[in-house]
Design an enzyme around this catalytic site. Sequence first.
Site, PDB file in Angstrom:
ATOM      1  CG  ASN A   1      -2.006   1.079   1.087  1.00 48.58           C
ATOM      2  OD1 ASN A   1      -2.245   1.839   1.998  1.00 48.58           O
ATOM      3  ND2 ASN A   1      -2.642   1.178  -0.071  1.00 48.58           N
TER       4      ASN A   1
ATOM      5  CG  HIS B   1       5.896   2.910   1.586  1.00 48.98           C
ATOM      6  ND1 HIS B   1       4.540   3.122   1.624  1.00 48.98           N
ATOM      7  CD2 HIS B   1       6.181   2.122   2.643  1.00 48.98           C
ATOM      8  CE1 HIS B   1       4.019   2.481   2.650  1.00 48.98           C
ATOM      9  NE2 HIS B   1       4.993   1.857   3.296  1.00 48.98           N
TER      10      HIS B   1
END
Length: 281
Positions: free
Chosen positions: A32, A37
């Site tokens: 996700n 990230h």
Amino acid sequence: MICAETPDALREAADAWRRAGERIAFVPTMGNLHAGHMALVTRARELAARVVVSIFVNPLQFDRADDLARYPRTLADDEARLRAAGVDALYLPDEATMYPQGRAGQTRVHVPVLSELLCGASRPGHFDGVATVVCKLFHQVRPDLALFGEKDWQQLVIIRKMVADLDLPVEIVGVPTVREADGLAMSSRNGYLNASERPRAAAIHRALRQGADWLRAGERDYEGIAARLARQIEAAGLRVDYLEIRRPDLGVASRDDRDWVILAAAWLGKARLIDNLRVRA
Ligand code: PAF
């Protein structure tokens, strides 16, 4: 981008890179993927010739079955983002690969003291699950360095200690938190917020910044500051789980300290949000 589902499949590619003298950076994730990230991936690409990302929603670190069941899984989108970002390998182990003896039969890594504080107090066993999966992933991927977001400050401190205590040959790199325009730290759990909750979530970062101002102005009544900040967050309709001022290594802060981290966790609807702010005076 190579997609590997087993340690052997990944090792084949990684061994060739190692033989060629290329450094390998590793970004472990639960998928996700968001801009937080991707900042880890960008930093990884700056620091090493090869980047490996893993996606594994690790059941060992969930203290509630409903939280594990509803954790967002967006593999097709994640894969496309990683490919576009120039990642060399995506490692996608399944639960049987990670825990062939089952969850109950799995040997666990426990980092004492640090795992019991803050998030560890509210989520029993959570950091044992994190330390165990990260230790296994390090052995499977054998990276030169691994990158973790500073948003999960306690996780970062625990992983650094695990690596030091177990002499794991990997350098740990912390990457600054990526925030939305109003200061909310990027998190997969932000997706649980509805339209009326979302603007109120920024109250956590506002309070942390207020706390930083008070510390820089010379206030040293840590418990008093924490209580005032918690009240500010609760005034926006959140339920504070903890708010503490500690040393960056999560030790207890003393009056003479000039370097702190303010850490908070609060519930807003279905989302448990965490954030922190490093403050130096
Ligand atoms: O930070 C996370 O997403 C997870 O805790 C990690 C490090 C990937 C381990 O499952």
